[in-house]
Design a protein around this motif. Sequence first.
Motif, PDB file in Angstrom:
ATOM      1  N   ALA A  57      -8.617   6.116   6.330  1.00  0.00           N
ATOM      2  CA  ALA A  57      -9.130   6.452   7.663  1.00  0.00           C
ATOM      3  C   ALA A  57      -9.070   7.958   7.839  1.00  0.00           C
ATOM      4  CB  ALA A  57      -8.310   5.759   8.746  1.00  0.00           C
ATOM      5  N   GLU A  58     -10.002   8.475   8.613  1.00  0.00           N
ATOM      6  CA  GLU A  58     -10.076   9.909   8.909  1.00  0.00           C
ATOM      7  C   GLU A  58      -9.967  10.094  10.418  1.00  0.00           C
ATOM      8  OE1 GLU A  58     -13.873  10.654   7.097  1.00  0.00           O
ATOM      9  OE2 GLU A  58     -12.940  11.110   5.163  1.00  0.00           O
ATOM     10  N   TYR A  59      -9.241  11.153  10.822  1.00  0.00           N
ATOM     11  CA  TYR A  59      -8.967  11.385  12.238  1.00  0.00           C
ATOM     12  C   TYR A  59      -9.376  12.815  12.598  1.00  0.00           C
ATOM     13  CZ  TYR A  59      -5.989   7.534  10.824  1.00  0.00           C
ATOM     14  OH  TYR A  59      -5.522   6.366  10.274  1.00  0.00           O
ATOM     15  N   PRO A  60     -10.239  12.999  13.592  1.00  0.00           N
ATOM     16  CA  PRO A  60     -10.679  14.350  13.944  1.00  0.00           C
ATOM     17  C   PRO A  60      -9.613  15.107  14.725  1.00  0.00           C
ATOM     18  CG  PRO A  60     -11.640  12.763  15.439  1.00  0.00           C
ATOM     19  CD  PRO A  60     -10.879  11.968  14.399  1.00  0.00           C
ATOM     20  N   LEU A  61      -9.616  16.412  14.525  1.00  0.00           N
ATOM     21  CA  LEU A  61      -8.858  17.293  15.398  1.00  0.00           C
ATOM     22  C   LEU A  61      -9.810  17.779  16.479  1.00  0.00           C
ATOM     23  CD1 LEU A  61      -6.818  19.230  12.699  1.00  0.00           C
ATOM     24  CD2 LEU A  61      -6.009  17.443  14.251  1.00  0.00           C
ATOM     25  N   LEU A  62      -9.299  18.370  17.521  1.00  0.00           N
ATOM     26  CA  LEU A  62     -10.113  18.780  18.660  1.00  0.00           C
ATOM     27  C   LEU A  62     -10.795  20.103  18.355  1.00  0.00           C
ATOM     28  CD1 LEU A  62      -7.577  17.827  21.459  1.00  0.00           C
ATOM     29  CD2 LEU A  62      -9.462  16.461  20.541  1.00  0.00           C
ATOM     30  N   THR A  63     -11.940  20.021  17.675  1.00  0.00           N
ATOM     31  CA  THR A  63     -12.667  21.231  17.283  1.00  0.00           C
ATOM     32  C   THR A  63     -14.125  21.171  17.684  1.00  0.00           C
ATOM     33  OG1 THR A  63     -13.173  20.262  15.132  1.00  0.00           O
ATOM     34  CG2 THR A  63     -11.183  21.601  15.268  1.00  0.00           C
ATOM     35  N   GLY A  64     -14.501  20.233  18.513  1.00  0.00           N
ATOM     36  CA  GLY A  64     -15.902  20.113  18.903  1.00  0.00           C
ATOM     37  C   GLY A  64     -16.742  19.405  17.858  1.00  0.00           C
ATOM     38  N   LEU A  65     -16.087  18.577  17.024  1.00  0.00           N
ATOM     39  CA  LEU A  65     -16.823  17.861  15.982  1.00  0.00           C
ATOM     40  C   LEU A  65     -17.648  16.707  16.533  1.00  0.00           C
ATOM     41  CD1 LEU A  65     -14.344  17.480  13.002  1.00  0.00           C
ATOM     42  CD2 LEU A  65     -16.389  18.868  13.104  1.00  0.00           C
ATOM     43  N   GLY A  66     -17.333  16.301  17.724  1.00  0.00           N
ATOM     44  CA  GLY A  66     -18.035  15.131  18.255  1.00  0.00           C
ATOM     45  C   GLY A  66     -17.667  13.899  17.467  1.00  0.00           C
ATOM     46  N   GLU A  67     -18.663  13.155  17.026  1.00  0.00           N
ATOM     47  CA  GLU A  67     -18.436  11.902  16.322  1.00  0.00           C
ATOM     48  C   GLU A  67     -18.552  12.056  14.810  1.00  0.00           C
ATOM     49  OE1 GLU A  67     -17.470   9.156  18.012  1.00  0.00           O
ATOM     50  OE2 GLU A  67     -17.473  10.495  19.726  1.00  0.00           O
ATOM     51  N   GLY A  68     -18.303  13.249  14.298  1.00  0.00           N
ATOM     52  CA  GLY A  68     -18.526  13.527  12.887  1.00  0.00           C
ATOM     53  C   GLY A  68     -17.625  12.788  11.916  1.00  0.00           C
ATOM     54  N   TRP A  69     -16.430  12.402  12.320  1.00  0.00           N
ATOM     55  CA  TRP A  69     -15.494  11.750  11.409  1.00  0.00           C
ATOM     56  C   TRP A  69     -15.464  10.257  11.694  1.00  0.00           C
ATOM     57  CZ3 TRP A  69     -11.321  13.881   8.188  1.00  0.00           C
ATOM     58  CH2 TRP A  69     -11.594  15.201   7.847  1.00  0.00           C
TER      59      TRP A  69
ATOM     60  N   GLU B 231     -10.283  20.492  10.340  1.00  0.00           N
ATOM     61  CA  GLU B 231     -11.054  19.790  11.368  1.00  0.00           C
ATOM     62  C   GLU B 231     -10.614  18.348  11.534  1.00  0.00           C
ATOM     63  OE1 GLU B 231     -14.986  20.418   9.850  1.00  0.00           O
ATOM     64  OE2 GLU B 231     -15.142  22.373  10.836  1.00  0.00           O
ATOM     65  N   GLY B 232      -9.773  17.867  10.625  1.00  0.00           N
ATOM     66  CA  GLY B 232      -9.304  16.498  10.711  1.00  0.00           C
ATOM     67  C   GLY B 232      -8.277  16.235   9.630  1.00  0.00           C
ATOM     68  N   PHE B 233      -7.608  15.109   9.751  1.00  0.00           N
ATOM     69  CA  PHE B 233      -6.618  14.701   8.755  1.00  0.00           C
ATOM     70  C   PHE B 233      -6.929  13.275   8.321  1.00  0.00           C
ATOM     71  CE2 PHE B 233      -4.971  13.780  12.916  1.00  0.00           C
ATOM     72  CZ  PHE B 233      -4.269  12.597  12.807  1.00  0.00           C
TER      73      PHE B 233
ATOM     74  N   ILE C 212       0.854  -1.185   0.000  1.00  0.00           N
ATOM     75  CA  ILE C 212       0.000   0.000   0.000  1.00  0.00           C
ATOM     76  C   ILE C 212       0.888   1.232   0.000  1.00  0.00           C
ATOM     77  CG2 ILE C 212      -1.710   1.313   1.323  1.00  0.00           C
ATOM     78  CD1 ILE C 212      -2.669  -1.413   2.441  1.00  0.00           C
ATOM     79  N   ARG C 213       0.664   2.101  -0.982  1.00  0.00           N
ATOM     80  CA  ARG C 213       1.378   3.380  -1.069  1.00  0.00           C
ATOM     81  C   ARG C 213       0.531   4.389  -0.308  1.00  0.00           C
ATOM     82  NH1 ARG C 213       4.966   5.894  -4.840  1.00  0.00           N
ATOM     83  NH2 ARG C 213       4.391   8.048  -5.288  1.00  0.00           N
ATOM     84  N   ALA C 214       1.062   4.929   0.790  1.00  0.00           N
ATOM     85  CA  ALA C 214       0.239   5.733   1.695  1.00  0.00           C
ATOM     86  C   ALA C 214       0.851   7.090   2.013  1.00  0.00           C
ATOM     87  CB  ALA C 214       0.002   4.959   2.992  1.00  0.00           C
ATOM     88  N   PHE C 215      -0.037   8.025   2.343  1.00  0.00           N
ATOM     89  CA  PHE C 215       0.398   9.327   2.840  1.00  0.00           C
ATOM     90  C   PHE C 215      -0.668   9.875   3.768  1.00  0.00           C
ATOM     91  CE2 PHE C 215      -1.938  10.304  -1.028  1.00  0.00           C
ATOM     92  CZ  PHE C 215      -2.641  11.471  -0.746  1.00  0.00           C
ATOM     93  N   VAL C 216      -0.274  10.852   4.581  1.00  0.00           N
ATOM     94  CA  VAL C 216      -1.170  11.493   5.537  1.00  0.00           C
ATOM     95  C   VAL C 216      -1.308  12.947   5.112  1.00  0.00           C
ATOM     96  CG1 VAL C 216      -1.560  12.066   7.965  1.00  0.00           C
ATOM     97  CG2 VAL C 216      -0.337   9.957   7.353  1.00  0.00           C
ATOM     98  N   ALA C 217      -2.546  13.440   5.050  1.00  0.00           N
ATOM     99  CA  ALA C 217      -2.765  14.796   4.549  1.00  0.00           C
ATOM    100  C   ALA C 217      -4.012  15.428   5.141  1.00  0.00           C
ATOM    101  CB  ALA C 217      -2.884  14.768   3.021  1.00  0.00           C
TER     102      ALA C 217
ATOM    103  N   LEU D   8      -1.689   6.896  14.381  1.00  0.00           N
ATOM    104  CA  LEU D   8      -2.387   8.133  14.019  1.00  0.00           C
ATOM    105  C   LEU D   8      -3.649   8.318  14.848  1.00  0.00           C
ATOM    106  CD1 LEU D   8      -2.041   7.970  10.115  1.00  0.00           C
ATOM    107  CD2 LEU D   8      -0.831   9.547  11.658  1.00  0.00           C
ATOM    108  N   SER D   9      -4.295   7.219  15.207  1.00  0.00           N
ATOM    109  CA  SER D   9      -5.524   7.280  16.008  1.00  0.00           C
ATOM    110  C   SER D   9      -5.273   7.857  17.394  1.00  0.00           C
ATOM    111  CB  SER D   9      -6.143   5.887  16.143  1.00  0.00           C
ATOM    112  OG  SER D   9      -6.538   5.396  14.892  1.00  0.00           O
ATOM    113  N   ASP D  10      -4.027   7.779  17.868  1.00  0.00           N
ATOM    114  CA  ASP D  10      -3.686   8.297  19.195  1.00  0.00           C
ATOM    115  C   ASP D  10      -3.420   9.801  19.207  1.00  0.00           C
ATOM    116  OD1 ASP D  10      -3.891   5.764  20.285  1.00  0.00           O
ATOM    117  OD2 ASP D  10      -1.738   5.339  20.104  1.00  0.00           O
ATOM    118  N   ILE D  11      -3.354  10.430  18.049  1.00  0.00           N
ATOM    119  CA  ILE D  11      -3.018  11.859  17.983  1.00  0.00           C
ATOM    120  C   ILE D  11      -4.170  12.702  18.525  1.00  0.00           C
ATOM    121  CG2 ILE D  11      -2.614  13.809  16.423  1.00  0.00           C
ATOM    122  CD1 ILE D  11      -0.948  11.937  14.681  1.00  0.00           C
ATOM    123  N   ARG D  12      -3.820  13.600  19.430  1.00  0.00           N
ATOM    124  CA  ARG D  12      -4.759  14.593  19.949  1.00  0.00           C
ATOM    125  C   ARG D  12      -4.137  15.956  19.676  1.00  0.00           C
ATOM    126  NH1 ARG D  12      -6.990  10.721  19.493  1.00  0.00           N
ATOM    127  NH2 ARG D  12      -8.025   9.404  20.990  1.00  0.00           N
ATOM    128  N   ALA D  13      -4.757  16.718  18.818  1.00  0.00           N
ATOM    129  CA  ALA D  13      -4.251  18.049  18.463  1.00  0.00           C
ATOM    130  C   ALA D  13      -5.433  18.957  18.173  1.00  0.00           C
ATOM    131  CB  ALA D  13      -3.335  17.953  17.236  1.00  0.00           C
TER     132      ALA D  13
END
Length: 193
Positions: free
Chosen positions: A175-187, A156-158, A2-7, A58-63
């Motif tokens: 996979a999509e990861y939320p940033l701490l913006t009050g999105l709740g469970e949106g991603w 709002e997420g990466f 798998i050729r992967a990147f984070v953006a 990546l799932s452990d990131i809190r920013a």
Amino acid sequence: MIRAFVALPLPPQAVWALEGAQAGLPCGRPVPPENFHITLAFAGEHRGDVIDDLHSALSDIRAPGFTLQIEGVGLFGGATPTSLYAAIRPDPALNHLRDKVLQATRRAGITIAAQRFVPHVTLARFGNGLRGEEAALMQGFVATRLGLRAAPFEAEGFVLYRSRLGKRVSYEALAEYPLLTGLGEGWAVSAGW
């Protein structure tokens, strides 16, 4: 493999502004608007289990979320330009997120070459680079777009993307990861690649 990147993905209003900035491109291959993004880290090609480890890290990131601003255009490649890009205003929160993403790649056992982070969105590619008249045409094209600005937008997420090469490059969100913006469970976070 798998050729992967984070953006960071872009919202529609930013995509529309950048699509407009491509209008009249005198040479090169424009990047399709659906492929616009701000790369945080290119992981390269790896087995599925390594990508699973990356997903876990990546799932452990809190920013915190933050605001991004497109500011002008430029060329990478010096005297022999290789790509046209839209610049993203530097932001400490963006740099913080990138640092956390690089830490996550290292925890997953992925080595990424050290390089200066220049936040941008690639608008066009020029293969082995432009020379002579084509390079001069692109310099003129860039000069007419130096003042490019778009409305600020919220990060709002990466996303962890899979890149599929071929006649037409395509990206698939793994996979999509939320940033701490009050999105709740949106991603959503998905697995099973």
